[in-house]
Design an enzyme around this catalytic site. Structure first.
Site, short mmCIF file in Angstrom:
data_model
loop_
_atom_site.label_atom_id
_atom_site.label_comp_id
_atom_site.label_asym_id
_atom_site.label_seq_id
_atom_site.Cartn_x
_atom_site.Cartn_y
_atom_site.Cartn_z
N CYS A 145 -4.20 -63.88 7.45
CA CYS A 145 -4.68 -65.10 8.12
C CYS A 145 -3.71 -66.27 7.93
O CYS A 145 -3.79 -67.26 8.65
CB CYS A 145 -6.05 -65.48 7.61
SG CYS A 145 -7.22 -64.15 7.81
N HIS A 202 -7.46 -73.33 8.22
CA HIS A 202 -7.91 -72.02 8.74
C HIS A 202 -9.41 -72.09 9.02
O HIS A 202 -10.20 -72.48 8.16
CB HIS A 202 -7.61 -70.95 7.68
CG HIS A 202 -8.04 -69.58 8.05
ND1 HIS A 202 -8.05 -69.12 9.35
CD2 HIS A 202 -8.48 -68.55 7.29
CE1 HIS A 202 -8.47 -67.87 9.37
NE2 HIS A 202 -8.75 -67.51 8.13
N ASN A 257 -13.77 -66.77 12.96
CA ASN A 257 -12.49 -66.64 12.25
C ASN A 257 -11.58 -65.72 13.05
O ASN A 257 -11.86 -64.52 13.16
CB ASN A 257 -12.77 -66.08 10.85
CG ASN A 257 -11.51 -65.82 10.05
OD1 ASN A 257 -10.40 -65.88 10.57
ND2 ASN A 257 -11.68 -65.52 8.78
N1 ACO Z 1 -27.09 -62.34 7.53
C1 ACO Z 1 -28.07 -62.44 6.62
N2 ACO Z 1 -27.87 -62.28 5.28
C2 ACO Z 1 -26.61 -62.00 4.91
C3 ACO Z 1 -25.56 -61.86 5.79
C4 ACO Z 1 -25.83 -62.03 7.16
N3 ACO Z 1 -24.88 -61.95 8.12
N4 ACO Z 1 -24.44 -61.59 5.09
C5 ACO Z 1 -24.79 -61.55 3.80
N5 ACO Z 1 -26.11 -61.79 3.69
C6 ACO Z 1 -26.91 -61.83 2.46
C7 ACO Z 1 -26.32 -61.02 1.35
O1 ACO Z 1 -26.70 -59.67 1.45
C8 ACO Z 1 -26.94 -61.68 0.14
O2 ACO Z 1 -28.25 -61.21 -0.01
P1 ACO Z 1 -28.86 -60.93 -1.48
O3 ACO Z 1 -28.84 -62.28 -2.17
O4 ACO Z 1 -30.21 -60.41 -1.19
O5 ACO Z 1 -27.91 -59.95 -2.11
C9 ACO Z 1 -27.03 -63.15 0.54
O6 ACO Z 1 -26.92 -63.16 1.97
C10 ACO Z 1 -25.95 -64.01 -0.04
O7 ACO Z 1 -24.70 -63.36 0.13
P2 ACO Z 1 -23.37 -64.02 -0.31
O8 ACO Z 1 -22.22 -63.11 0.02
O9 ACO Z 1 -23.46 -64.51 -1.74
O10 ACO Z 1 -23.35 -65.29 0.66
P3 ACO Z 1 -22.40 -66.53 0.68
O11 ACO Z 1 -23.21 -67.75 0.65
O12 ACO Z 1 -21.26 -66.40 -0.31
O13 ACO Z 1 -21.76 -66.44 2.14
C11 ACO Z 1 -19.74 -65.72 3.16
C12 ACO Z 1 -21.03 -65.29 2.51
C13 ACO Z 1 -20.07 -66.50 4.42
C14 ACO Z 1 -18.96 -64.45 3.54
C15 ACO Z 1 -18.92 -66.60 2.18
O14 ACO Z 1 -18.83 -65.98 0.93
C16 ACO Z 1 -17.52 -66.85 2.69
O15 ACO Z 1 -17.31 -67.57 3.66
N6 ACO Z 1 -16.53 -66.29 1.99
C17 ACO Z 1 -15.14 -66.45 2.42
C18 ACO Z 1 -14.89 -65.55 3.57
C19 ACO Z 1 -13.60 -65.88 4.24
O16 ACO Z 1 -13.21 -67.02 4.34
N7 ACO Z 1 -12.96 -64.87 4.71
C20 ACO Z 1 -11.80 -65.07 5.48
C21 ACO Z 1 -10.57 -64.86 4.70
S1 ACO Z 1 -9.72 -63.53 5.22
C22 ACO Z 1 -9.52 -63.59 6.79
O17 ACO Z 1 -9.57 -64.64 7.38
C23 ACO Z 1 -9.25 -62.30 7.46
#
Ligand code: ACO
Length: 318
Positions: A108, A242, A272
């Site tokens: 990315c 990003h 993204n």
């Molecule tokens: N819908 C509903 N629930 C969901 C979903 C969804 N789409 N996805 C995850 N959950 C649930 C999980 O299962 C978890 O449930 P649990 O508590 O019962 O286990 C709960 O939501 C919380 O999950 P987390 O992963 O802790 O959620 P978080 O608040 O951290 O958000 C996210 C997840 C959005 C992926 C966040 O961590 C994030 O943005 N991380 C960075 C990702 C990123 O920037 N990637 C790009 C870099 S690489 C690239 O660009 C290719």
């Protein structure tokens, strides 16, 4: 190095969060509140080459130049249509350029890596004008039964034409050899001699780990690159981060103590788009008339590697 023109291209099909909730255990409310994303454009019958071509031709037109004026093409793509030949190579023929062309994979952060390479090619005298094109089909890489990744991504292409005029003040790139938290494994092939075969796996991401990395590096990279450029954060007119997650951008902005209006975003409608994210945003705000000649832009991105990149440049177009 300065930017002479920008372009972007998106697939025709828009997928909303409600569309996703029809086949995934998710909801518009969860996706919006955790990421800021409402919809994204998704490849149906387009090829990445078609998106790359549209973005490249738009950037060339915006620069007032033709493909034949380019001395080098650098394409950034995590997964091009073909692993070989490179996307850059097929794009070169498609647009009618006659220059060397290759792909870079900085994940990315690929736009920042490609801009840095373009700057080096120009500074070394090997190229006068470089076409940088980032084209990504992330929706072809994710597992569409994995709600924790597939809701985050969209597809698209962004491009910039650069030359040796004054504009770029500093770049700052990092990489740290971490394959555990963000990875994708290709088909292992069928060599009868292979002693170890890692099974193919769609994009895997440890979201919370990447979140922490993203916020802390966006902040430290932007501080570092501003210091290298000899400008204060307060002097930057626009920060283009990003577009992975609105919460990441908001958290970085809060730590940098900068006002929200300096951080344009399109993640809400694009998702993204990996390395295409920053150049698509750049093109959209340029065409919307938000950039003034002479203003200072800071750009930053992070991704698999883990890689990060940032730059500060003076916007020189009227
Ligand atoms: N819908 C509903 N629930 C969901 C979903 C969804 N789409 N996805 C995850 N959950 C649930 C999980 O299962 C978890 O449930 P649990 O508590 O019962 O286990 C709960 O939501 C919380 O999950 P987390 O992963 O802790 O959620 P978080 O608040 O951290 O958000 C996210 C997840 C959005 C992926 C966040 O961590 C994030 O943005 N991380 C960075 C990702 C990123 O920037 N990637 C790009 C870099 S690489 C690239 O660009 C290719």
């Amino acid at each position: 190095m300065r930017i002479l023109g920008t372009g972007s291209a998106l697939p025709a099909h828009t997928v909303t969060n409600d569309d996703l909730a029809r086949f995934l255990d998710t909801s518009d409310e969860w996706i919006r509140t955790h990421t800021g994303i409402r919809s994204r454009q998704v490849i149906t019958d387009e090829t990445l080459l078609q998106l790359a071509r549209r973005a490249a031709e738009a950037a060339l037109e915006n620069a007032g130049l033709s493909a034949a004026d380019m001395d080098y093409i650098l394409c950034s793509s995590v997964l091009p249509d073909t692993i070989t030949p490179s996307l850059g190579c097929v794009l070169q023929a498609e647009i009618g350029a006659h220059c060397p062309a290759l792909d870079v994979n900085g994940a990315c952060a690929g736009f920042l890596y490609a801009l840095d390479l373009a700057d080096a090619l120009i500074a070394s005298g090997k190229a006068g004008r470089v076409l940088v094109v980032c084209a990504e089909g992330m929706t072809r890489m994710v597992d569409w039964t994995d709600r924790s990744t597939c809701v985050l991504f969209g597809d698209g292409a962004g491009a910039a034409v650069v030359d040796g005029g004054e504009g770029l003040l500093a770049t700052h790139l990092t990489s740290q050899g971490d394959a555990a938290h963000l990875n994708m494994y290709p088909d292992p092939g069928n060599s009868p001699f292979a002693a170890r075969r890692v099974p193919a796996r769609a994009l895997h991401m440890d979201g919370p780990e990447i979140y922490k990395f993203a916020v802390s590096h966006s902040v430290s990279d932007l501080r570092a690159v501003c210091e290298k450029a000899g400008v204060a954060l307060e002097e930057i007119d626009h920060f283009l981060l990003h577009q992975a997650n609105k919460r990441i951008i908001d958290a970085a902005r809060a730590r940098l103590k900068q006002p929200a209006e300096k951080f344009p975003m399109n993640v809400e409608a694009r998702g993204n788009t990996s390395s295409a994210s920053v150049p698509i945003l750049l093109d959209e705000i340029h065409r919307a008339g938000l950039l003034r000649a002479g203003e200072l832009l800071a750009m930053s991105a992070f991704g698999a590697g883990l890689t990060t990149g940032a730059c500060v440049l003076r916007w020189t177009k009227e």
